[in-house]
Design a protein around this motif. Structure first.
Motif, mmCIF file in Angstrom:
data_model
loop_
_atom_site.group_PDB
_atom_site.id
_atom_site.type_symbol
_atom_site.label_atom_id
_atom_site.label_comp_id
_atom_site.label_asym_id
_atom_site.label_seq_id
_atom_site.Cartn_x
_atom_site.Cartn_y
_atom_site.Cartn_z
ATOM 1 N N HIS A 25 2.537 -1.332 -5.776
ATOM 2 C CA HIS A 25 2.649 -1.055 -4.336
ATOM 3 C C HIS A 25 1.573 -1.810 -3.556
ATOM 4 O O HIS A 25 1.855 -2.384 -2.499
ATOM 5 N N ILE B 206 0.887 2.188 -8.621
ATOM 6 C CA ILE B 206 -0.078 2.014 -7.524
ATOM 7 C C ILE B 206 -0.408 0.534 -7.363
ATOM 8 O O ILE B 206 -0.403 -0.004 -6.247
ATOM 9 N N ILE C 134 -8.159 -0.531 -3.982
ATOM 10 C CA ILE C 134 -7.820 0.807 -3.465
ATOM 11 C C ILE C 134 -8.746 1.135 -2.297
ATOM 12 O O ILE C 134 -8.301 1.604 -1.247
ATOM 13 N N PRO D 58 -7.630 6.488 -7.675
ATOM 14 C CA PRO D 58 -6.175 6.579 -7.686
ATOM 15 C C PRO D 58 -5.726 8.037 -7.738
ATOM 16 O O PRO D 58 -5.798 8.679 -8.766
ATOM 17 N N LEU E 193 1.337 5.181 -0.519
ATOM 18 C CA LEU E 193 1.839 3.851 -0.854
ATOM 19 C C LEU E 193 3.361 3.839 -0.944
ATOM 20 O O LEU E 193 4.011 2.890 -0.490
ATOM 21 N N LEU F 247 -2.781 9.087 -2.669
ATOM 22 C CA LEU F 247 -2.707 7.642 -2.482
ATOM 23 C C LEU F 247 -1.326 7.131 -2.877
ATOM 24 O O LEU F 247 -0.708 6.351 -2.142
ATOM 25 N N LEU F 248 -0.834 7.575 -4.017
ATOM 26 C CA LEU F 248 0.479 7.138 -4.477
ATOM 27 C C LEU F 248 1.560 7.529 -3.472
ATOM 28 O O LEU F 248 2.438 6.727 -3.151
#
Length: 142
Positions: free
Chosen positions: A43, A40, A66, A81, A89, A85-86
């Protein structure tokens, strides 16, 4: 004995609803592994956000970055996180080409790089042309 068509349709609709809820639960699940947290951070860095140390740790700086990314991309600003979100990204990819300038104030040296496929590569090249990377602490990436 076979169920009526309306019962089968209702069961299918309920199954789709449960599948969607399960997918939402997975996207909202928090990430706790250092490797995924580091991904994360990497990215975010490649998208020109600065998460501080990219070490897979979750600190105030990473949480703030974030939150900033979520604000810029019109998402709910949780600062958390998550797997969602991952996924976002990963889908965002990276900007390219990248350039970087680094500067060592104490020794008056600088390094330049441009035309790189990633921010990380541009900064690394600029650092190597600066001399002592530990002194080249001021960075501008573009």
């Amino acid at each position: 004995m076979s169920r009526p068509a309306s019962d089968r349709a209702a069961l299918r609709a309920r199954a789709r609803s449960l599948t969607a809820e399960a997918a939402l639960d997975r996207r909202m699940r928090l990430i706790a592994t250092a490797a995924l947290l580091a991904e994360i951070e990497d990215h975010l860095y490649e998208l020109n956000f600065d998460p501080g140390r990219r070490d897979g740790g979750l600190d105030e700086v990473t949480t703030a970055v974030i939150r900033e990314y979520q604000r810029v991309t019109a998402q709910s600003e949780t600062g958390k996180p998550t797997y969602g979100l991952l996924r976002a990204l990963r889908a965002a990819g990276s900007r390219a080409p990248w350039g970087a300038i680094v500067y060592a104030k104490e020794i008056g040296k600088y390094g330049l790089a441009w035309g790189h496929g990633s921010r990380k590569a541009a900064v690394a090249t600029a650092m190597s042309s600066c001399g002592d990377p530990s002194q080249c602490t001021l960075e501008v990436s573009f």
